[in-house]
Motif scaffolding. Structure first.
Motif, PDB file in Angstrom:
ATOM      1  N   TYR A  11     -26.188  15.424 -12.013  1.00 28.84           N
ATOM      2  CA  TYR A  11     -26.995  14.342 -12.756  1.00 28.84           C
ATOM      3  C   TYR A  11     -27.392  14.642 -14.405  1.00 28.84           C
ATOM      4  N   ASN A  13     -29.789  15.789 -16.028  1.00 29.27           N
ATOM      5  CA  ASN A  13     -30.600  16.688 -16.454  1.00 29.27           C
ATOM      6  C   ASN A  13     -29.765  18.175 -15.749  1.00 29.27           C
ATOM      7  N   PHE A  15     -28.590  18.764 -13.048  1.00 35.08           N
ATOM      8  CA  PHE A  15     -28.722  19.164 -11.570  1.00 35.08           C
ATOM      9  C   PHE A  15     -27.697  18.910 -10.936  1.00 35.08           C
ATOM     10  N   VAL A  17     -26.253  18.070  -7.703  1.00 36.18           N
ATOM     11  CA  VAL A  17     -26.348  17.525  -6.330  1.00 36.18           C
ATOM     12  C   VAL A  17     -25.393  17.825  -5.189  1.00 36.18           C
ATOM     13  N   LYS A  36     -31.341  18.536   4.805  1.00 35.45           N
ATOM     14  CA  LYS A  36     -32.811  18.250   4.460  1.00 35.45           C
ATOM     15  C   LYS A  36     -33.010  17.181   3.357  1.00 35.45           C
ATOM     16  N   GLY A  38     -33.682  15.800  -0.108  1.00 38.73           N
ATOM     17  CA  GLY A  38     -32.968  16.277  -1.318  1.00 38.73           C
ATOM     18  C   GLY A  38     -31.647  17.034  -1.240  1.00 38.73           C
ATOM     19  N   ALA A  39     -31.025  17.082   0.013  1.00 37.59           N
ATOM     20  CA  ALA A  39     -29.752  17.601  -0.071  1.00 37.59           C
ATOM     21  C   ALA A  39     -28.595  16.761  -0.513  1.00 37.59           C
ATOM     22  N   GLY A  40     -28.836  15.590  -0.768  1.00 37.13           N
ATOM     23  CA  GLY A  40     -27.701  14.900  -1.485  1.00 37.13           C
ATOM     24  C   GLY A  40     -27.268  13.804  -0.630  1.00 37.13           C
ATOM     25  N   LYS A  41     -27.691  13.343   0.474  1.00 39.55           N
ATOM     26  CA  LYS A  41     -27.150  12.245   1.387  1.00 39.55           C
ATOM     27  C   LYS A  41     -27.137  10.914   0.804  1.00 39.55           C
ATOM     28  N   THR A  42     -28.471  10.635   0.128  1.00 41.29           N
ATOM     29  CA  THR A  42     -28.516   9.260  -0.500  1.00 41.29           C
ATOM     30  C   THR A  42     -27.426   9.250  -1.749  1.00 41.29           C
ATOM     31  N   THR A  43     -27.216  10.322  -2.383  1.00 39.72           N
ATOM     32  CA  THR A  43     -26.272  10.528  -3.553  1.00 39.72           C
ATOM     33  C   THR A  43     -24.881  10.189  -2.994  1.00 39.72           C
ATOM     34  N   GLN A  86     -32.472   3.360   2.041  1.00 40.46           N
ATOM     35  CA  GLN A  86     -33.572   4.176   2.465  1.00 40.46           C
ATOM     36  C   GLN A  86     -34.825   3.503   1.763  1.00 40.46           C
TER      37      GLN A  86
HETATM   38  N1  LIG Z   1     -30.994   9.510 -10.722  1.00 41.11           N
HETATM   39  C1  LIG Z   1     -31.383  11.015 -10.528  1.00 41.11           C
HETATM   40  N2  LIG Z   1     -31.318  11.725 -11.806  1.00 41.11           N
HETATM   41  C2  LIG Z   1     -31.548  13.154 -11.307  1.00 41.11           C
HETATM   42  N3  LIG Z   1     -31.669  13.441 -10.208  1.00 41.11           N
HETATM   43  C3  LIG Z   1     -31.699  12.816  -9.134  1.00 41.11           C
HETATM   44  C4  LIG Z   1     -31.379  11.369  -9.279  1.00 41.11           C
HETATM   45  N4  LIG Z   1     -31.236  11.032  -7.877  1.00 41.11           N
HETATM   46  C5  LIG Z   1     -31.441  11.956  -7.070  1.00 41.11           C
HETATM   47  N5  LIG Z   1     -31.753  13.272  -7.909  1.00 41.11           N
HETATM   48  C6  LIG Z   1     -31.787  14.617  -7.270  1.00 41.11           C
HETATM   49  O1  LIG Z   1     -30.594  14.785  -6.372  1.00 41.11           O
HETATM   50  C7  LIG Z   1     -31.204  15.516  -5.195  1.00 41.11           C
HETATM   51  C8  LIG Z   1     -30.480  14.670  -4.126  1.00 41.11           C
HETATM   52  O2  LIG Z   1     -31.219  13.601  -4.029  1.00 41.11           O
HETATM   53  P1  LIG Z   1     -30.781  12.429  -2.824  1.00 41.11           P
HETATM   54  O3  LIG Z   1     -29.413  12.147  -2.631  1.00 41.11           O
HETATM   55  O4  LIG Z   1     -31.810  11.282  -2.839  1.00 41.11           O
HETATM   56  O5  LIG Z   1     -31.084  13.657  -1.414  1.00 41.11           O
HETATM   57  P2  LIG Z   1     -31.587  12.911   0.274  1.00 41.11           P
HETATM   58  O6  LIG Z   1     -30.994  11.647   0.119  1.00 41.11           O
HETATM   59  O7  LIG Z   1     -30.473  13.846   0.867  1.00 41.11           O
HETATM   60  O8  LIG Z   1     -32.755  13.348   0.236  1.00 41.11           O
HETATM   61  C9  LIG Z   1     -32.577  15.446  -5.164  1.00 41.11           C
HETATM   62  O9  LIG Z   1     -33.263  16.780  -5.706  1.00 41.11           O
HETATM   63  C10 LIG Z   1     -33.217  14.332  -6.285  1.00 41.11           C
HETATM   64  O10 LIG Z   1     -34.403  14.882  -6.948  1.00 41.11           O
END
Ligand SMILES: Nc1ncnc2c1ncn2[C@@H]1O[C@H](COP(=O)(O)OP(=O)(O)O)[C@@H](O)[C@H]1O
Ligand SMILES: [Mg+2]
Lengths: 226, 304
Positions: A11, A13, A15, A17, A36, A38-43, A86
């Motif tokens: 991302y 910043n 970060f 993922v 867990k 924040g693991a990156g499932k939604t991403t 979600q």
């Molecule tokens: N648009 C974004 N910009 C920056 N960081 C993000 C963004 N979306 C998600 N994150 C970060 O990426 C990590 C994984 O998020 P996510 O895919 O939602 O995890 P999960 O669905 O497994 O809980 C989290 O730490 C979240 O804070």
């Protein structure tokens, strides 16, 4: 059908993922993605739908790089994937009925089909009494079920469900999971993201486990191990 | 295709109603905009009327000695026309015409009639009524011919009106108005367009998440965009109807007061004779702004 090849997502910043993720989902498969919060499932799911672009690597749908699709093809692909988000992503200004009907209208379905199918699926999902309510008038569980009805109504090739049982009680959780199993039995591909141990163990299907942005386990008939 | 159009129209109507507060705000802003533009248009009409009124006033009258023959006077007229072809009119008024004019004008005033009777003879002089275009050079030219040696024996006197001064004044005002006014109008229209755009943008920002969701479930750009465009057009049409009625009623009500200040000018008549142009300007501005603003505002959210 859906393929990740050395996909890394960073991302803005800085970060990280997902890091060098590779796997393939075959047609008709039932895949659970666990990890867990924040693991990156939604991403991972957003990458499939072209809502995010991979920083490196390729995400492809039926052999086509999702990030290189033209608007038209991208929208066509999205229509072939029924997605339960979600955060539901319902249309707040439309009623329960209209939320489901909109999906069919986007597809260009006939009014007759819409009038026939929408009440049916709302009945199945237990929202038959709430057709004229707006989403903000529903409970969390009801909103979740509405988003499931919406994902199913067009009989898509793939169902992707991002923690679809997060807001449901055990009874409704069981209902939703057996619904997904039934859909999978009818030949459709299902991808389920969850952190519900009981659900995954009971399914006994393929499980991919993500930890700190990497796939640490990919077991057919796997169990939930974190 | 028809089903698709019906659906899009249905969405537009539903959104219009469900967001009626924002819809009314957008329409209100459009009404102000259209009325501003209409006002500028009517001002322009009034300005033009004043200028043409002044321009058409007789500005030089040359009176000839009583015994001068019509041929001699026509000779003077021809020379003036030859010298300045752009002159508006040079009209010969005979003694008899002048008398008839006078009697006609004062037919309700018995004392003047009596005075005329006592004089017995026709006291009026034959004359040329000259209307120049208002240009200073032309005015000079005509004045020089009339002042010349050549005609001094037949010309009794020459009346120069104040028209030149008036025209100079009006011109300097109008030219200031046109340069300043044009810039002013331009800025005003620009500001007003920005206000309309921002109002509609606000309405569409309100639907930002909705637009994103529509895209996520696979709606094509046009399917998402079209209801907003129709709404923009609807705002424009409604604003147009309201403005048109306001303009008609206002010009009817103001007509009386204005024609006291400017005899011969009827604002309502001006409105009627420019009915189609005014309707076109109002409808064009209303729907044009409504549609363009909607397209620009909604496109920002279609990237997903
Ligand atoms: N648009 C974004 N910009 C920056 N960081 C993000 C963004 N979306 C998600 N994150 C970060 O990426 C990590 C994984 O998020 P996510 O895919 O939602 O995890 P999960 O669905 O497994 O809980 C989290 O730490 C979240 O804070
Ligand atoms: Mg998540």
């Amino acid at each position: 059908m859906i393929k990740f090849e050395n996909v890394t997502k960073i991302y803005k910043n800085n970060f990280v993922v997902l890091q060098d993720v590779s796997f393939e989902v075959k047609e008709g498969e039932f895949l659970s993605v666990v990890g867990k919060s924040g693991a990156g499932k939604t991403t991972l799911i957003r990458l499939i739908l072209g809502l995010e672009k991979a920083t490196s690597g390729i995400v492809s749908f039926n052999g086509v790089d999702v990030s290189k699709m033209y608007d038209n093809n991208l929208q066509q692909m999205r229509r072939r994937i029924g997605c339960v988000y979600q955060d539901y992503k319902l249309l707040p200004a439309k009623t329960v009925y209209e939320n489901v009907a909109y999906i069919m209208e986007v597809e260009g379905k006939d009014n007759d089909d819409i009038i026939r199918d929408v009440p049916k699926i709302l009945e199945v999902i237990g929202l038959g009494e709430k057709t004229n309510n707006f989403p903000h008038e529903l409970s969390g569980g009801e909103q979740q079920r509405l988003s499931i009805a919406r994902a199913l109504v067009n009989k898509p090739d793939v169902i992707i469900a991002d923690e679809p049982t997060g807001n449901l009680d055990p009874y409704n959780t069981y209902e939703v999971i057996s619904l997904l199993e039934k859909i999978n039995k009818s030949g459709k591909t299902v991808i389920l993201s969850t952190h519900d141990q009981a659900v995954v163990n009971k399914l006994g299907k393929r499980v991919i486990t993500i930890e700190a942005g990497k796939i640490v386990r990919d077991d057919a008939g796997g169990r939930f191990v974190i | 295709m028809l089903t698709k159009f019906k659906r899009i129209f249905k969405f537009a109507m539903a959104d219009f109603y469900r967001n009626r507060g924002i819809s009314l705000a957008a329409i209100f802003i459009l009404i102000i905009t259209i009325l501003t533009v209409t006002g500028l248009f009517l001002m322009h009409g009034i300005g033009n009327f004043i200028i043409s009124e002044v321009e058409n006033k007789i500005d030089i009258t040359a009176y000839f000695k009583s015994a001068t023959s019509q041929d001699d006077i026509m000779g003077v007229k021809n020379q003036i026309i030859a010298a300045s072809p752009s002159i508006k009119s040079v009209e010969y008024v005979s003694k008899e015409d002048a008398l008839a004019d006078f009697i006609e004008k004062h037919k309700d005033d018995p004392t003047l009639q009596e005075a005329l009777d006592q004089v017995g003879d026709n006291p009026f002089l034959p004359s040329l009524s000259i209307v120049t275009s208002g240009e200073a050079a032309e005015y000079e030219k005509v004045a020089n011919i009339l002042k010349g040696e050549q005609f001094s024996s037949i010309i009794e006197k020459v009346d120069y009106s104040q028209k030149k001064d008036i025209i100079d004044k009006v011109f300097s005002i109008t030219s200031r108005i046109t340069t300043f006014g044009l810039a002013f109008t331009f800025v005003l229209v620009l500001v007003v367009m920005l206000v309309v755009y921002n109002t509609l943008k606000l309405a569409i920002d309100h639907s930002k998440d909705e637009i994103t969701t529509m895209r996520i479930v696979g709606a094509s750009s046009s399917f998402v965009r079209a209801p907003f465009i129709i709404q923009g057009a609807m705002f424009g049409v409604i604003a147009f109807v309201v403005c048109f009625v306001i303009t008609a009623v206002a010009s009817l009500l103001l007509s009386g007061a204005l024609s006291v200040m400017m005899p011969g000018f009827s604002l309502f008549h001006y409105f009627l004779s420019n009915l189609f142009l005014i309707a076109l300007i109002q409808l064009g501005f209303g729907t044009g702004l409504g549609i363009i603003s909607s397209v620009v505002a909604v496109n920002r959210y279609l990237k997903l």
